[in-house]
Design an enzyme around this catalytic site. Sequence first.
Site: not given
Ligand code: G4F
Length: 294
Positions: A88, A90, A112
């Site tokens: 990832s 990440e 993670y």
């Molecule tokens: O959609 P996210 O939760 O994805 P994140 O953390 O980038 O990770 C995903 O992608 C990675 C790379 O392929 C994978 F390894 C991992 O398993 C997963 O699929 O969050 C994206 C961004 C972050 O900065 C987070 O802080 O969105 C921001 N965010 C803001 N509000 C939020 C929210 N994320 C989530 N999940 N929920 C919110 O309400």
Amino acid sequence: MDPIYSDPHLGQRPFFLHYGDLSDASALNQLIGKIQPTEVYNLAAQSHVRVSFDIPEYTTDITAVGALRLLEAIRQTGVHARFYQASSSEMFGKAREVPQTESTPFYPRSPYACAKVFAYWITVNYREAYGLHASNGILFNHESPRRGETFVTRKITRAVARIQSGLQEKLFLGQLEARRDWGYAKEYVEAMWHMLQQDEPGDYVIATNESHSVREFLELAFSRAGLDWRKHLETDSRYNRPTEVDQLIGDYSKARRQLGWEPKTRFPDLVKLMVDADIQLLKDQREGKLRYSD
Ligand code: G4F
């Protein structure tokens, strides 16, 4: 008897679903020995970054040790299977260079991401120690209408559809300024397959080489449905992470050169296709139509 499934996305070919669990090494050994696969794609994980802060030990067991258990099952049974590890972006975390390549040092910022770093290196180690055809795809964020509803892109597109049809008024999000390199999952799966068709195993960044903020995603998604996001958004610090990854952007030159792979769907089209799919899904649900992807 294992159940046989079919899925319109897979054409007419049925597939077999075997039960198993990455926490259960003996079951994995038995399965791998019984199926004798030629290719193993390890896409399994506790994959939610925010959740990994709440359940770090479980995340490590499944996401890190789970990968080791699968590699051990291949090694112990002696099957001639090629192995793909879903690594990832990440792992780059507090990124040491921009854009990130296969040689950028890792700086994980969550349980993670730490688990994924272990899984990455154990895959490299089994390649070098035992000669396994084991590859890491370092995938940047990859999205589609099938994305889980708690990840930010799908959370937004689903909310857009519900707000447009009057089922929801507010959307609660955390950090809006975080930037990600978002691509279309369907194309990224093709890249995984290409990796296992190579004569030699290797590690590849799969990305679009574009970075966009959560706020940009929000703006495009709401405007696709004729809505103003400012009227519906509330921020909620519960969605913030104790340590955030501020910006990711990947350089996929190696994948282009060696796999002949490049992304086709760019950010605005990705947002559109996800919004349109959620609007359609909601319409079908309200009309009582059954859909296999629900
Ligand atoms: O959609 P996210 O939760 O994805 P994140 O953390 O980038 O990770 C995903 O992608 C990675 C790379 O392929 C994978 F390894 C991992 O398993 C997963 O699929 O969050 C994206 C961004 C972050 O900065 C987070 O802080 O969105 C921001 N965010 C803001 N509000 C939020 C929210 N994320 C989530 N999940 N929920 C919110 O309400």
